[in-house]
Write an enzyme that holds these catalytic residues in place. Structure first.
Site, short mmCIF file in Angstrom:
data_model
loop_
_atom_site.label_atom_id
_atom_site.label_comp_id
_atom_site.label_asym_id
_atom_site.label_seq_id
_atom_site.Cartn_x
_atom_site.Cartn_y
_atom_site.Cartn_z
N ASP A 20 0.84 -1.21 0.00
CA ASP A 20 0.00 0.00 0.00
C ASP A 20 0.87 1.26 0.00
O ASP A 20 1.98 1.25 0.53
CB ASP A 20 -0.93 -0.03 1.23
CG ASP A 20 -2.12 0.90 1.06
OD1 ASP A 20 -2.32 1.43 -0.04
OD2 ASP A 20 -2.85 1.10 2.05
N HIS A 37 2.70 3.37 -8.99
CA HIS A 37 2.47 1.95 -9.31
C HIS A 37 3.67 1.36 -10.05
O HIS A 37 4.03 0.21 -9.83
CB HIS A 37 1.18 1.80 -10.13
CG HIS A 37 -0.06 2.20 -9.39
ND1 HIS A 37 -0.32 1.79 -8.10
CD2 HIS A 37 -1.12 2.97 -9.76
CE1 HIS A 37 -1.50 2.29 -7.71
NE2 HIS A 37 -2.00 3.02 -8.70
N LEU A 131 10.02 -20.98 -4.77
CA LEU A 131 9.15 -19.96 -4.19
C LEU A 131 7.83 -19.93 -4.93
O LEU A 131 7.81 -19.85 -6.16
CB LEU A 131 9.82 -18.58 -4.29
CG LEU A 131 8.96 -17.37 -3.90
CD1 LEU A 131 8.71 -17.36 -2.39
CD2 LEU A 131 9.64 -16.07 -4.30
C1 IPE Z 1 -5.50 -2.72 -0.17
O1 IPE Z 1 -5.12 -1.40 -0.37
C2 IPE Z 1 -5.50 -3.44 -1.47
C3 IPE Z 1 -4.19 -3.63 -2.08
C4 IPE Z 1 -3.05 -3.34 -1.55
C5 IPE Z 1 -4.22 -4.21 -3.40
P1 IPE Z 1 -6.22 -0.23 -0.51
O2 IPE Z 1 -5.46 1.05 -0.66
O3 IPE Z 1 -7.18 -0.57 -1.57
O4 IPE Z 1 -6.95 -0.32 0.90
P2 IPE Z 1 -7.80 0.74 1.72
O5 IPE Z 1 -8.82 1.28 0.78
O6 IPE Z 1 -6.86 1.80 2.18
O7 IPE Z 1 -8.38 -0.04 2.85
C1 IPE Z 2 -1.44 0.24 -3.39
O1 IPE Z 2 -1.26 1.61 -3.42
C2 IPE Z 2 -1.74 -0.34 -4.75
C3 IPE Z 2 -3.14 -0.75 -4.94
C4 IPE Z 2 -4.07 -0.73 -4.03
C5 IPE Z 2 -3.52 -1.23 -6.25
P1 IPE Z 2 -2.48 2.62 -3.45
O2 IPE Z 2 -2.82 2.88 -4.88
O3 IPE Z 2 -3.59 2.16 -2.60
O4 IPE Z 2 -1.79 3.90 -2.82
P2 IPE Z 2 -2.43 4.94 -1.79
O5 IPE Z 2 -2.99 4.16 -0.65
O6 IPE Z 2 -3.48 5.69 -2.55
O7 IPE Z 2 -1.28 5.80 -1.38
MG MG Z 3 -4.06 2.43 -0.64
#
Ligand code: IPE
Ligand code: IPE
Ligand code: MG
Length: 257
Positions: A20, A37, A131
């Site tokens: 995240d 990303h 793995l």
């Molecule tokens: C959780 O992250 C999903 C992934 C890492 C793929 P999100 O950014 O979607 O989660 P919330 O919305 O903060 O709970």
């Molecule tokens: C995690 O990073 C990747 C996915 C959930 C696909 P985020 O895109 O949720 O990044 P933040 O939480 O907005 O910083």
């Molecule tokens: Mg996120």
């Protein structure tokens, strides 16, 4: 004498990560979310390399949740493109390193092109035995349990199973993660302290580690910190400390269901 890596890999068979913070990483730099990303994909590569070095047998990464379908269409498309790029650029390396690709989640919602690339990736790497890299895509823990329950209910309705035969082991065998040990350690980056519908069943006894590091900055140092903390924890699985010290050489996972 066991090396530190051998000691760790005996305790940490399965590492699960909620990756995240990509968006915030980009925002802090005035860049589009896409840039976060992209850097996130580099962090995945570093993490796979480190798991291979440490001898961790299962690495499960939350890459796209069932709730992430609700993000703006262009972001979803970008993430799917990055996934396809990752699969094609990493194929040879996965084969060379004995990495077996596996996918969990509601695949039916993914586009035909993505589904095809995933099946091909899984097929080509199926003999990888160092793995298991599991990507959770279009994944939600509740949805996974619902799908498993539906499979079992169909078997009962068709007379292949009685309700009494349903137990934790059978439910587990019908989850997407069938055959894998439960995660020993869950890491979530970016300072959020929640599970966000990841591996709800499987995380029952995982050790949890939260770090403020944003996913694109994640790598070897952070894994070192997380595994150091993990090794200081005492996993009790509901037992007393005394009970554990008498059987301390076994992996402590107890089938409690
Ligand atoms: C959780 O992250 C999903 C992934 C890492 C793929 P999100 O950014 O979607 O989660 P919330 O919305 O903060 O709970
Ligand atoms: C995690 O990073 C990747 C996915 C959930 C696909 P985020 O895109 O949720 O990044 P933040 O939480 O907005 O910083
Ligand atoms: Mg996120």
């Amino acid at each position: 004498m066991m090396t530190p890596e051998q000691t760790l890999s005996a305790q940490l068979r399965h590492l699960a990560i909620i990756m995240d913070g990509n968006g915030r990483w980009a925002q802090q730099r005035g860049l589009p979310r896409l840039a976060g990303h992209q850097q996130g994909a580099e962090a995945v590569i570093r993490t796979v390399d480190e798991c291979l070095r440490l001898g961790v047998r299962y690495l499960t990464l939350f890459a796209f949740s069932s709730e992430n379908w609700g993000r703006p269409e262009h972001e979803v498309a970008t993430l799917m493109e990055l996934l396809l790029k990752f699969l094609s650029s990493q194929r040879t390396k996965m084969l060379e390193n004995g990495v077996q690709l596996r996918v969990i989640g509601d695949r039916e919602r993914l586009s035909d092109a993505v589904q095809k690339a995933l099946y091909e990736g899984e097929k080509q790497t199926e003999t990888g035995d160092r793995l298991t890299l599991t990507l959770a895509l279009s994944y939600g823990g509740r949805n996974e349990i619902v799908r498993a329950v539906r499979t079992l209910a169909t078997k009962v309705a068709d007379g292949f199973l009685t309700p009494e035969q349903i137990d934790g082991a059978l439910l587990e065998a019908n989850l997407d993660t069938h055959g894998m040990p439960s995660p020993d350690l869950l890491i979530r980056t970016s300072g959020e302290m929640r599970i966000s519908n990841f591996l709800l069943w499987q995380l029952a006894y995982a050790e949890l580690y939260f770090t403020d590091t944003l996913w694109p900055d994640f790598g070897r140092d952070e894994i070192q910190r997380a595994t150091d903390v993990f090794q200081m924890r005492q996993r009790r699985f509901g037992l007393t400390e005394e009970q554990l010290t008498t059987k301390k050489n076994a992996h402590p996972e107890e089938k409690s269901h």
